[in-house]
Write a protein that holds these residues in place. Structure first.
Motif, PDB file in Angstrom:
ATOM      1  N   THR A   1       0.833  -1.207   0.000  1.00 30.07           N
ATOM      2  CA  THR A   1       0.000   0.000   0.000  1.00 30.07           C
ATOM      3  C   THR A   1       0.865   1.253   0.000  1.00 30.07           C
ATOM      4  O   THR A   1       0.576   2.217  -0.706  1.00 30.07           O
ATOM      5  CB  THR A   1      -0.959   0.007   1.203  1.00 30.07           C
ATOM      6  OG1 THR A   1      -1.729  -1.196   1.174  1.00 30.07           O
ATOM      7  CG2 THR A   1      -1.920   1.182   1.142  1.00 30.07           C
TER       8      THR A   1
ATOM      9  N   ASN B   1      -8.213   0.166  11.667  1.00 28.81           N
ATOM     10  CA  ASN B   1      -6.951  -0.537  11.452  1.00 28.81           C
ATOM     11  C   ASN B   1      -6.454  -1.193  12.734  1.00 28.81           C
ATOM     12  O   ASN B   1      -5.936  -2.310  12.701  1.00 28.81           O
ATOM     13  CB  ASN B   1      -5.908   0.427  10.892  1.00 28.81           C
ATOM     14  CG  ASN B   1      -6.253   0.862   9.491  1.00 28.81           C
ATOM     15  OD1 ASN B   1      -6.313   0.049   8.585  1.00 28.81           O
ATOM     16  ND2 ASN B   1      -6.499   2.136   9.312  1.00 28.81           N
TER      17      ASN B   1
ATOM     18  N   ALA C   1      -6.059  -5.253  13.323  1.00 27.37           N
ATOM     19  CA  ALA C   1      -4.791  -5.847  13.754  1.00 27.37           C
ATOM     20  C   ALA C   1      -4.954  -6.613  15.059  1.00 27.37           C
ATOM     21  O   ALA C   1      -4.469  -7.741  15.184  1.00 27.37           O
ATOM     22  CB  ALA C   1      -3.733  -4.761  13.910  1.00 27.37           C
TER      23      ALA C   1
ATOM     24  N   THR D   1      -2.527  -5.992   8.524  1.00 29.51           N
ATOM     25  CA  THR D   1      -1.229  -5.343   8.670  1.00 29.51           C
ATOM     26  C   THR D   1      -0.957  -5.131  10.155  1.00 29.51           C
ATOM     27  O   THR D   1      -1.811  -4.603  10.868  1.00 29.51           O
ATOM     28  CB  THR D   1      -1.220  -3.986   7.938  1.00 29.51           C
ATOM     29  OG1 THR D   1      -1.608  -4.193   6.582  1.00 29.51           O
ATOM     30  CG2 THR D   1       0.142  -3.333   7.994  1.00 29.51           C
TER      31      THR D   1
ATOM     32  N   ARG E   1       1.384  -0.434  10.588  1.00 33.06           N
ATOM     33  CA  ARG E   1       0.216   0.323  10.146  1.00 33.06           C
ATOM     34  C   ARG E   1       0.141   1.715  10.740  1.00 33.06           C
ATOM     35  O   ARG E   1      -0.190   2.667  10.044  1.00 33.06           O
ATOM     36  CB  ARG E   1      -1.064  -0.460  10.479  1.00 33.06           C
ATOM     37  CG  ARG E   1      -2.308   0.192   9.961  1.00 33.06           C
ATOM     38  CD  ARG E   1      -2.223   0.358   8.455  1.00 33.06           C
ATOM     39  NE  ARG E   1      -3.402   1.040   7.976  1.00 33.06           N
ATOM     40  CZ  ARG E   1      -3.478   1.665   6.816  1.00 33.06           C
ATOM     41  NH1 ARG E   1      -2.463   1.667   6.007  1.00 33.06           N
ATOM     42  NH2 ARG E   1      -4.578   2.254   6.453  1.00 33.06           N
TER      43      ARG E   1
ATOM     44  N   GLU F   1       2.628   3.944   9.058  1.00 34.73           N
ATOM     45  CA  GLU F   1       2.169   4.127   7.684  1.00 34.73           C
ATOM     46  C   GLU F   1       1.058   5.175   7.638  1.00 34.73           C
ATOM     47  O   GLU F   1       1.051   6.057   6.779  1.00 34.73           O
ATOM     48  CB  GLU F   1       1.676   2.786   7.133  1.00 34.73           C
ATOM     49  CG  GLU F   1       1.201   2.852   5.695  1.00 34.73           C
ATOM     50  CD  GLU F   1       0.662   1.520   5.204  1.00 34.73           C
ATOM     51  OE1 GLU F   1       0.852   1.219   4.026  1.00 34.73           O
ATOM     52  OE2 GLU F   1       0.037   0.778   5.999  1.00 34.73           O
ATOM     53  N   GLN F   2       0.137   5.098   8.582  1.00 32.75           N
ATOM     54  CA  GLN F   2      -0.969   6.063   8.641  1.00 32.75           C
ATOM     55  C   GLN F   2      -0.425   7.477   8.894  1.00 32.75           C
ATOM     56  O   GLN F   2      -0.923   8.442   8.332  1.00 32.75           O
ATOM     57  CB  GLN F   2      -1.951   5.646   9.746  1.00 32.75           C
ATOM     58  CG  GLN F   2      -3.323   6.209   9.595  1.00 32.75           C
ATOM     59  CD  GLN F   2      -4.173   5.457   8.576  1.00 32.75           C
ATOM     60  OE1 GLN F   2      -3.748   4.506   7.935  1.00 32.75           O
ATOM     61  NE2 GLN F   2      -5.383   5.889   8.419  1.00 32.75           N
TER      62      GLN F   2
END
Length: 171
Positions: free
Chosen positions: A12, A124, A128, A140, A145, A148-149
């Motif tokens: 992603t 998210n 998880a 993820t 995550r 990443e966010q």
């Protein structure tokens, strides 16, 4: 490829990085719209959002990406109307992508998307912590995550000119 592999974790994120690099490359060849890293990154984020936003409408029969049902499973129990919520957030992601590529709406779209990314974080985390699969692959992990966010939030705010610099005048 199994989502648990290192490369798949970055899939992603690569939907942001690769288009950004392509747009910046076009800028280097004289396409003024992509003449800066900021403009290239905001367009790269728009590509990511068009792809992820479209997943909100994909039926289970499509196996090349997460489906609507996969995303509904990620919605925490405290959120009412999970089916509608997934459709609505898909519309917001696609609308935000469009807003990012229009200079007149870029700043507002960046702020709105940053807020949306914060609001989506509980889904998210829920996925998880409860090991909810996404397109048949494990969720993820949080250690990946959450940062990443944060990257997506930062790109939305920086790329749109909402923070870290003057408003972007780049088309």
């Amino acid at each position: 490829m199994d989502r648990g592999t290192d490369m798949d974790l970055f899939a992603t994120l690569l939907l942001l990085v690769v288009p950004t690099l392509v747009f910046r490359g076009l800028g280097a060849f004289g396409v003024s719209r992509f003449g800066t890293w900021r403009s290239s990154a905001v367009h790269g984020l728009a590509v990511l959002l068009l792809l992820t936003g479209s997943a909100h409408f994909v039926p289970d029969s499509v196996t090349v990406m997460p489906s609507h049902d996969d995303l509904v499973a990620m919605v925490p129990d405290f959120v009412p109307f999970p089916d509608f919520t997934v459709y609505f957030t898909g519309v917001l992601e696609i609308g935000g992508a469009i807003g990012l590529v229009i200079p007149a709406t870029r700043r507002r779209a960046g702020i709105g998307l940053a807020a949306l990314f914060v609001l989506l974080l509980p889904a998210n985390i829920h996925a998880a912590l409860n090991d909810i699969p996404l397109d048949g692959d494990p969720a993820t992990p949080l250690w990946f995550r959450i940062p990443e966010q944060i990257v997506y939030i930062a790109v939305a705010l920086w790329g749109s000119g909402a923070l870290w610099g003057a408003r972007s005048r780049t088309v």
